[in-house]
Structure formats: C-alpha cells, structure tokens
Design a protein around this motif. Structure first.
Motif, PDB file in Angstrom:
ATOM      1  N   PHE A   1       0.833  -1.201   0.000  1.00 26.28           N
ATOM      2  CA  PHE A   1       0.000   0.000   0.000  1.00 26.28           C
ATOM      3  C   PHE A   1       0.872   1.257   0.000  1.00 26.28           C
ATOM      4  N   GLU A   2       1.905   1.253   0.830  1.00 25.13           N
ATOM      5  CA  GLU A   2       2.777   2.432   0.917  1.00 25.13           C
ATOM      6  C   GLU A   2       3.542   2.633  -0.388  1.00 25.13           C
ATOM      7  N   GLU A   3       4.020   1.556  -0.969  1.00 29.81           N
ATOM      8  CA  GLU A   3       4.782   1.645  -2.217  1.00 29.81           C
ATOM      9  C   GLU A   3       3.956   2.259  -3.339  1.00 29.81           C
ATOM     10  N   HIS A   4       2.662   1.922  -3.416  1.00 19.75           N
ATOM     11  CA  HIS A   4       1.821   2.385  -4.515  1.00 19.75           C
ATOM     12  C   HIS A   4       0.959   3.600  -4.150  1.00 19.75           C
ATOM     13  N   GLY A   5       1.058   4.043  -2.906  1.00 24.62           N
ATOM     14  CA  GLY A   5       0.284   5.201  -2.500  1.00 24.62           C
ATOM     15  C   GLY A   5      -1.201   4.922  -2.334  1.00 24.62           C
ATOM     16  N   TRP A   6      -1.557   3.661  -2.073  1.00 27.71           N
ATOM     17  CA  TRP A   6      -2.967   3.319  -1.867  1.00 27.71           C
ATOM     18  C   TRP A   6      -3.368   3.657  -0.428  1.00 27.71           C
ATOM     19  N   THR A   7      -4.594   4.073  -0.240  1.00 24.62           N
ATOM     20  CA  THR A   7      -5.084   4.424   1.091  1.00 24.62           C
ATOM     21  C   THR A   7      -6.191   3.456   1.513  1.00 24.62           C
ATOM     22  N   VAL A   8      -6.309   3.269   2.795  1.00 27.51           N
ATOM     23  CA  VAL A   8      -7.327   2.367   3.344  1.00 27.51           C
ATOM     24  C   VAL A   8      -8.713   2.959   3.101  1.00 27.51           C
ATOM     25  N   PRO A   9      -9.612   2.225   2.461  1.00 27.16           N
ATOM     26  CA  PRO A   9     -10.956   2.741   2.159  1.00 27.16           C
ATOM     27  C   PRO A   9     -11.848   2.760   3.398  1.00 27.16           C
TER      28      PRO A   9
ATOM     29  N   THR B   1     -15.394   3.468   2.828  1.00 22.55           N
ATOM     30  CA  THR B   1     -16.742   3.144   2.343  1.00 22.55           C
ATOM     31  C   THR B   1     -16.629   2.036   1.307  1.00 22.55           C
ATOM     32  N   TRP B   2     -17.760   1.401   1.023  1.00 18.47           N
ATOM     33  CA  TRP B   2     -17.757   0.323   0.039  1.00 18.47           C
ATOM     34  C   TRP B   2     -17.358   0.843  -1.339  1.00 18.47           C
ATOM     35  N   ASP B   3     -17.891   1.999  -1.733  1.00 16.99           N
ATOM     36  CA  ASP B   3     -17.541   2.569  -3.038  1.00 16.99           C
ATOM     37  C   ASP B   3     -16.053   2.869  -3.119  1.00 16.99           C
ATOM     38  N   GLU B   4     -15.477   3.361  -2.033  1.00 15.08           N
ATOM     39  CA  GLU B   4     -14.037   3.632  -2.025  1.00 15.08           C
ATOM     40  C   GLU B   4     -13.244   2.332  -2.194  1.00 15.08           C
ATOM     41  N   MET B   5     -13.719   1.251  -1.580  1.00 15.57           N
ATOM     42  CA  MET B   5     -13.005  -0.012  -1.696  1.00 15.57           C
ATOM     43  C   MET B   5     -13.096  -0.562  -3.120  1.00 15.57           C
ATOM     44  N   ILE B   6     -14.266  -0.475  -3.731  1.00 14.68           N
ATOM     45  CA  ILE B   6     -14.402  -0.940  -5.113  1.00 14.68           C
ATOM     46  C   ILE B   6     -13.529  -0.095  -6.040  1.00 14.68           C
TER      47      ILE B   6
ATOM     48  N   PHE C   1     -10.075  -1.341  -5.681  1.00 10.73           N
ATOM     49  CA  PHE C   1      -9.930  -2.586  -6.438  1.00 10.73           C
ATOM     50  C   PHE C   1      -9.668  -2.292  -7.912  1.00 10.73           C
ATOM     51  N   GLU C   2     -10.458  -1.400  -8.483  1.00 11.61           N
ATOM     52  CA  GLU C   2     -10.302  -1.047  -9.900  1.00 11.61           C
ATOM     53  C   GLU C   2      -8.938  -0.417 -10.154  1.00 11.61           C
ATOM     54  N   GLN C   3      -8.485   0.430  -9.230  1.00 16.67           N
ATOM     55  CA  GLN C   3      -7.182   1.075  -9.365  1.00 16.67           C
ATOM     56  C   GLN C   3      -6.063   0.041  -9.363  1.00 16.67           C
TER      57      GLN C   3
ATOM     58  N   GLU D   1      -3.415  -0.549 -12.356  1.00 17.38           N
ATOM     59  CA  GLU D   1      -2.026  -0.169 -12.120  1.00 17.38           C
ATOM     60  C   GLU D   1      -1.090  -1.370 -12.008  1.00 17.38           C
ATOM     61  N   THR D   2      -1.584  -2.447 -11.447  1.00 18.74           N
ATOM     62  CA  THR D   2      -0.730  -3.630 -11.221  1.00 18.74           C
ATOM     63  C   THR D   2      -1.483  -4.877 -11.662  1.00 18.74           C
ATOM     64  N   PRO D   3      -1.574  -5.109 -12.966  1.00 18.57           N
ATOM     65  CA  PRO D   3      -2.354  -6.238 -13.475  1.00 18.57           C
ATOM     66  C   PRO D   3      -1.845  -7.606 -13.017  1.00 18.57           C
ATOM     67  N   ASP D   4      -0.624  -7.668 -12.494  1.00 19.46           N
ATOM     68  CA  ASP D   4      -0.088  -8.946 -12.023  1.00 19.46           C
ATOM     69  C   ASP D   4      -0.413  -9.197 -10.548  1.00 19.46           C
ATOM     70  N   ILE D   5      -1.134  -8.254  -9.925  1.00 17.48           N
ATOM     71  CA  ILE D   5      -1.516  -8.395  -8.519  1.00 17.48           C
ATOM     72  C   ILE D   5      -3.038  -8.367  -8.416  1.00 17.48           C
ATOM     73  N   TYR D   6      -3.612  -9.375  -7.788  1.00 14.23           N
ATOM     74  CA  TYR D   6      -5.056  -9.372  -7.567  1.00 14.23           C
ATOM     75  C   TYR D   6      -5.389  -8.399  -6.433  1.00 14.23           C
ATOM     76  N   PRO D   7      -6.479  -7.669  -6.542  1.00 12.10           N
ATOM     77  CA  PRO D   7      -6.874  -6.826  -5.410  1.00 12.10           C
ATOM     78  C   PRO D   7      -7.078  -7.656  -4.130  1.00 12.10           C
TER      79      PRO D   7
END
Length: 428
Positions: free
Chosen positions: A159-167, A169-174, A177-179, A183-189
């Motif tokens: 998360f820190e490496e890619h700048g992802w933040t903890v969601p 709300t449900w919409d934020e989490m989805i 997932f899409e992001q 951004e990283t097609p070799d990593i499953y959300p």
C-alpha cells in the motif's frame, strides 16, 4: 435479567434425570501432597507452549494449589465425552460460540458473576458473550480472556509503495480494487480461497455485520423478522468480490490463499487475525495490517467483527471455586495476558495498559471505543451448513434461491431454539 427462571435443556440431548445427576458430581480433587488440583481443558491447542509456561510459573509460586492445563486435539469433542461420563474439568477454556451457548443451555457451566476478575473485563466483550446465548440468562457463565478480529487484511508495504489508502466506504473499496487492477495487473486486489467453505464466513461476517440489525437472529427466532428481508444486499456484495479475486477461487483452499497473500500475489485478503500466523510462516517479514470492512452506509457507523476467542468457564459441579478463581485471577494478570497476546497476536478482553501487535493499528480506535460485535456465524447451527450454503450461492450466482433456502433451513434446524426464545418472550 430474567423475570422468570428459564428451564435449561438437558445435557447434550441426554434425559433430564441423567442431566440432573451431573449437578451432584464434584470435580476439583485434592492431591496426595495436600494441594488442591485445578484442571483446565482448553481448546487452544496452538497455545500449548504458553499454557505450559504459565502453568509452571503458577505451580512454582503456589503452595496450596496445583494447576494442570491440557489442550488436546479436538478438545470440544473430548469435553462433550467427559461431560457424558460426569468427568468434569474445573475450568473449561472455549470460545464464545454455539458450543458455549449449548453448554450454558445444558446447565453444565456455573454462574461466575461473583468472580472478582470480571471487574477487569471490558464491557464490550461481556456484552458479546451475553449475546451468544439463545435468550438473556440470569447470570454470567464465562470470564472472557482474549479475542480475535476479522475484516480486511492488507499488505502495508505494498500500500505504501503504490500510495494506496485504506478505504472507509464500500464505493471507495471498489474504486481501490479497480485502481489496483489497472495499475498492477499482475496483482489481484484480493485473494479468496473458497475451496474450504469455512473461509467464506469471514468476509460474510465482516460485510453483513455492518448492514443488518445486531440482534437479527433473535428477531427471527421470535418471529419478528426474516433473514431474506436483510441478507440480499450482503449476498450481492459477496458476489461483487468475485470480480476482483483470483480466477476460480473455489479451486483454492485456505492455505493457498494465505500463501498467495504472503507472496504478494494479492494486495488484500478478507479474513481474520487468526490467519496471520499461517501467513507469516510463509513470509515472516511481511508487514500486515487489518482494517474494518467498509460496508456500513456511514463510515462513522463501521463495526469491527471481534469475538471472544478464549474464555474461562467453570463447571457447575466444581466445589472449590476459591481455588479456581485464584487460577483465573493469575491467568488474567496483565503480565500473563501480555505474554499470551504477544505469542498469539490476540486482543485482550481485560482492560489495562497492553501493547498490541501492529496488526491492529488501524482498528485500535474501534477496540478502544468498544465498536465491536460478535461473529454472526456464532449464532448459526453447524447442522445448517451456512458456509456451504454461501458457497452454493456464489457458485450459482442465485441470491433468490439462497435467501429462500436460508429462511427455510433456519426454521428447520433451529426449532428448539425458536421454541425456547418464544417461550421466554411469552413469560415477559
């Protein structure tokens, strides 16, 4: 509190006369050296080394009591066998689940409301333990020791490496997932590993607890509600998770999911703190976090799923409660609880100045504020096979069939509980 006394069921289906005879059988024994022996049978086999350490320390500092702790494999089955033989351990170490509810209902456990250690137990976990029983009970039948928690495990370093933040709300989490997919097609959300059906209950509990009344099971048992009135949206969200997980999750087991998450094949894993030791056995250096499942409509209303993972119950037959309470007081001393939670990455049920594993950093505010509720499946009868029903729903993608079967099976497998609840309510 009860307005009228409740008639509890006979032990594990035995006849009333057989159950009544158990109440006159003593359990604490006096040894040849004059010490009172206090026996604990615990179902936490993974904590054997810690219990051995605590047992040795207790016995080296007490001249009048000898503590004997065993943690056998398949401990609950062994306990039930011993109960039938009227061979009761003094202290029964179990979780706050359906087995506990059945033991309370069968008059196996003593009322421990006079145990001084209860004064140290967090009110939130006392409430959780009370919620497990089928109807409100006149008394307290367990002293909570440690808890666990479930939600979304995540790779903090990723998360820190890619700048992802903890969601939150449900919409934020989805959206996250899409992001991750872009951004990283070799990593499953997320990774699921739904071959082992029990693993499905973890995300189900975490999602649903934020979306239904906390006493829904009791409402259903009293005839005031139906699960199908509330379970549709949680079921649809469970289906939605499949779009962001490994292909064919029903072909991969729990160990596969833990291993994949440990090796960085997914950014998140919807599971509980109980999975962390397995994950770290694959990647000891992994930096794991746990955040509350963001399924509440309002982020401020989010609840963390947390259940009593281990509690100390006393057999109704025990005739040396003073010695038993001294053992419980020792085990619940802050230093000894800290030893246990350090080893098992657990959450203390007693209040005090504890140092928790960094795993819990994101949910500390929830724990401090008591914003926790028990695992929903603790109210599900095992005979109903709730996990298998959820798996079938996810494979067939048929929410309507799931809701219909769930309501029908609940009535079928909970007949005695429903009768008990409705009898209780008619007395109020």
């Amino acid at each position: 509190m009860l307005n009228k006394p409740i008639t509890r069921r006979s032990l594990l289906g035995l006849g009333a006369a057989g159950a009544a005879s158990l109440l006159f059988s003593g359990c604490t024994t006096e040894r040849a050296d004059g010490k009172v022996e206090v026996e604990i049978v615990s179902y936490k086999q993974e904590a054997v080394s810690i219990f051995d350490q605590l047992m040795d320390e207790f016995n080296s500092t007490h001249d009048d009591i000898y503590l004997n702790i065993t943690s056998p494999a398949d401990a609950v089955t062994i306990m039930k066998t011993r109960f039938v033989r009227e061979d009761y351990p003094d202290i029964i170490g179990i979780g706050g689940d359906a087995d506990y509810a059945n033991f309370v209902d069968s008059a196996i456990l003593a009322n421990v409301s006079d145990c001084p250690t209860l004064d140290k137990v967090s009110e939130a976990y006392q409430d959780i333990l009370e919620s497990v029983t089928y109807v409100p009970m006149d008394g307290i039948y367990g002293v909570p020791y440690v808890a666990n928690a479930a939600g979304m495990l995540y790779n903090k370093d990723m998360f820190e490496e890619h700048g992802w933040t903890v969601p939150e709300t449900w919409d934020e989490m989805i959206a996250l997932f899409e992001q991750i997919k872009s951004e990283t097609p070799d990593i499953y959300p997320i990774y699921l590993g739904y071959l082992d059906t029990w693993t499905i209950l973890s995300p189900w509990n975490s999602i649903t607890i934020n979306m239904v009344p906390s006493d829904l099971a009791r409402q259903v048992n009293s005839g005031k509600a139906k699960f199908s009135d509330y379970y549709r949206e949680p079921a649809e969200r469970m289906l939605q998770l499949l779009d962001y997980a490994e292909p064919g999750p029903f072909a991969y087991a729990y160990n596969d999911a833990c291993t994949a998450f440990a090796r960085g094949q997914s950014a998140m894993y919807p599971c509980g703190s109980f999975a962390v030791p397995q994950i770290l056995s694959v990647n000891p250096e992994m930096n794991i976090g746990l955040f509350a499942m963001p399924s509440a409509e309002n982020p401020d209303d989010r609840i963390v799923v947390s259940g009593v993972d281990l509690q100390w119950c006393v057999a109704e037959t025990c005739d040396h409660k003073d010695a038993v309470y001294e053992v419980i007081a020792f085990l619940n001393e802050q230093e000894n609880v800290q030893t246990y939670i350090d080893n098992q990455r657990a959450i203390p049920c007693t209040e005090g100045d504890y140092t928790l594993d960094p795993l819990y950093d994101d949910i500390l505010p929830f724990l401090d504020e008591g914003k926790v509720l028990d695992y929903l499946d603790h109210s599900y009868q095992s005979s109903m096979a709730a996990d298998a029903q959820l798996q079938t729903m996810l494979i067939n993608k048929d929410v309507d069939a799931f809701l219909t079967k769930w309501d029908e099976d609940w009535q079928r497998y909970n007949r005695s509980v429903i009768r008990k609840v409705q009898e209780y309510e008619s007395q109020q």
